[in-house]
Scaffold this motif. Structure first.
Motif, short mmCIF file in Angstrom:
data_model
loop_
_atom_site.label_atom_id
_atom_site.label_comp_id
_atom_site.label_asym_id
_atom_site.label_seq_id
_atom_site.Cartn_x
_atom_site.Cartn_y
_atom_site.Cartn_z
N TYR A 24 6.91 -5.98 4.70
CA TYR A 24 6.40 -4.84 5.46
C TYR A 24 7.56 -4.03 6.06
N ARG A 25 8.51 -4.72 6.67
CA ARG A 25 9.65 -4.03 7.27
C ARG A 25 10.45 -3.28 6.20
N ALA A 26 10.64 -3.89 5.05
CA ALA A 26 11.39 -3.23 3.97
C ALA A 26 10.66 -1.98 3.50
N SER A 27 9.34 -2.04 3.42
CA SER A 27 8.60 -0.86 2.99
C SER A 27 8.66 0.26 4.03
N GLN A 28 8.71 -0.11 5.31
CA GLN A 28 8.78 0.88 6.38
C GLN A 28 10.17 1.53 6.46
N HIS A 29 11.22 0.77 6.17
CA HIS A 29 12.59 1.28 6.30
C HIS A 29 13.16 1.78 4.98
#
Length: 77
Positions: free
Chosen positions: A12-17
């Motif tokens: 999730y964090r990778a997709s957001q950043h």
């Protein structure tokens, strides 16, 4: 927290950043085990010791015998 839960958070964090997705848990486990075995065999060869364990041949024969009985044995009706 389990490895799967951490993986989902990291994804999730990778997709957001906009960063690359992390590898799924366990993807490289076999490669790590193989590299450890190769390193141990190299160290044994350098030391002049046998590169395989003495029980390995017996273990392989046991599995071969069990599989042969399973595949070619008589079936219970």
């Amino acid at each position: 927290m389990t490895a799967i839960e951490q993986y989902l958070i990291d994804t999730y964090r990778a997709s957001q950043h906009g960063t690359p997705m992390p590898p799924p848990p366990g993807r490289d486990d076999l490669a790590v085990l193989r590299s450890v075995r190769t390193a141990a065999q190299f160290e044994a060869a350098v030391a002049g010791a046998p590169t395989t364990h003495p029980w390995r041949h017996a273990w392989q024969q046991g599995w071969h015998h069990a599989l042969t009985r399973l595949l070619h044995g008589t079936r219970a009706c």
